[in-house]
Design a protein around this motif. Structure first.
Motif, PDB file in Angstrom:
ATOM      1  N   ARG A  21      45.781  21.976  43.028  1.00  0.00           N
ATOM      2  CA  ARG A  21      44.694  22.551  42.249  1.00  0.00           C
ATOM      3  C   ARG A  21      44.245  23.874  42.869  1.00  0.00           C
ATOM      4  O   ARG A  21      44.051  24.862  42.161  1.00  0.00           O
ATOM      5  CB  ARG A  21      43.527  21.566  42.170  1.00  0.00           C
ATOM      6  N   GLY A  22      44.111  23.896  44.177  1.00  0.00           N
ATOM      7  CA  GLY A  22      43.753  25.145  44.860  1.00  0.00           C
ATOM      8  C   GLY A  22      44.842  26.187  44.728  1.00  0.00           C
ATOM      9  O   GLY A  22      44.566  27.375  44.541  1.00  0.00           O
ATOM     10  N   ASP A  23      46.094  25.759  44.782  1.00  0.00           N
ATOM     11  CA  ASP A  23      47.216  26.676  44.661  1.00  0.00           C
ATOM     12  C   ASP A  23      47.287  27.261  43.259  1.00  0.00           C
ATOM     13  O   ASP A  23      47.565  28.447  43.090  1.00  0.00           O
ATOM     14  CB  ASP A  23      48.516  25.949  45.016  1.00  0.00           C
ATOM     15  N   LYS A  25      44.760  27.688  41.179  1.00  0.00           N
ATOM     16  CA  LYS A  25      43.659  28.643  41.034  1.00  0.00           C
ATOM     17  C   LYS A  25      44.004  29.972  41.702  1.00  0.00           C
ATOM     18  O   LYS A  25      43.749  31.046  41.167  1.00  0.00           O
ATOM     19  CB  LYS A  25      42.375  28.077  41.629  1.00  0.00           C
ATOM     20  N   GLN A  26      44.570  29.889  42.898  1.00  0.00           N
ATOM     21  CA  GLN A  26      44.933  31.107  43.619  1.00  0.00           C
ATOM     22  C   GLN A  26      46.033  31.858  42.878  1.00  0.00           C
ATOM     23  O   GLN A  26      45.976  33.084  42.742  1.00  0.00           O
ATOM     24  CB  GLN A  26      45.392  30.760  45.029  1.00  0.00           C
ATOM     25  N   SER A  27      47.017  31.140  42.359  1.00  0.00           N
ATOM     26  CA  SER A  27      48.108  31.781  41.625  1.00  0.00           C
ATOM     27  C   SER A  27      47.585  32.438  40.351  1.00  0.00           C
ATOM     28  O   SER A  27      48.031  33.531  39.983  1.00  0.00           O
ATOM     29  CB  SER A  27      49.184  30.755  41.268  1.00  0.00           C
ATOM     30  N   ALA A  29      44.602  33.661  39.890  1.00  0.00           N
ATOM     31  CA  ALA A  29      43.860  34.857  40.284  1.00  0.00           C
ATOM     32  C   ALA A  29      44.824  36.003  40.603  1.00  0.00           C
ATOM     33  O   ALA A  29      44.592  37.154  40.195  1.00  0.00           O
ATOM     34  CB  ALA A  29      42.979  34.562  41.487  1.00  0.00           C
ATOM     35  N   VAL A  30      45.894  35.712  41.298  1.00  0.00           N
ATOM     36  CA  VAL A  30      46.886  36.737  41.628  1.00  0.00           C
ATOM     37  C   VAL A  30      47.548  37.251  40.349  1.00  0.00           C
ATOM     38  O   VAL A  30      47.761  38.460  40.181  1.00  0.00           O
ATOM     39  CB  VAL A  30      47.940  36.172  42.611  1.00  0.00           C
ATOM     40  N   ARG A  33      45.214  39.599  38.529  1.00  0.00           N
ATOM     41  CA  ARG A  33      45.152  40.881  39.232  1.00  0.00           C
ATOM     42  C   ARG A  33      46.407  41.708  38.943  1.00  0.00           C
ATOM     43  O   ARG A  33      46.320  42.915  38.701  1.00  0.00           O
ATOM     44  CB  ARG A  33      45.005  40.635  40.724  1.00  0.00           C
TER      45      ARG A  33
END
Length: 75
Positions: A21-23, A25-27, A29-30, A33
């Protein structure tokens, strides 16, 4: 033994879900961007191309070439 395996399985699956889940979200966001950067690059290239097209002179017909129906003048 069965209960222990069940508890370890639930703990392992829970840990994987939390990490993914954290991965995700981070992916995401990247990815957002990167999309912003690509969109900016495309807009810059588009504006640069339109400016270059405005600066370019339209090609004029060469007046030295006689037309087929008009005879050449002789001096």
């Amino acid at each position: 033994m069965g209960l222990t395996n069940f508890i370890l399985t639930v703990a392992g699956v829970g840990a994987v879900v939390i990490l993914l889940r954290g991965d995700v979200k981070q992916s995401a966001a990247v990815f957002r961007r990167n999309v912003k950067h690509i969109r900016n690059w495309l807009e810059e290239e588009s504006s640069a191309a339109s400016k270059a097209a405005e600066k370019a002179k339209p090609k004029e017909l060469d007046s030295k070439i006689p037309e087929k129906g008009v005879p050449k003048e002789k001096d």
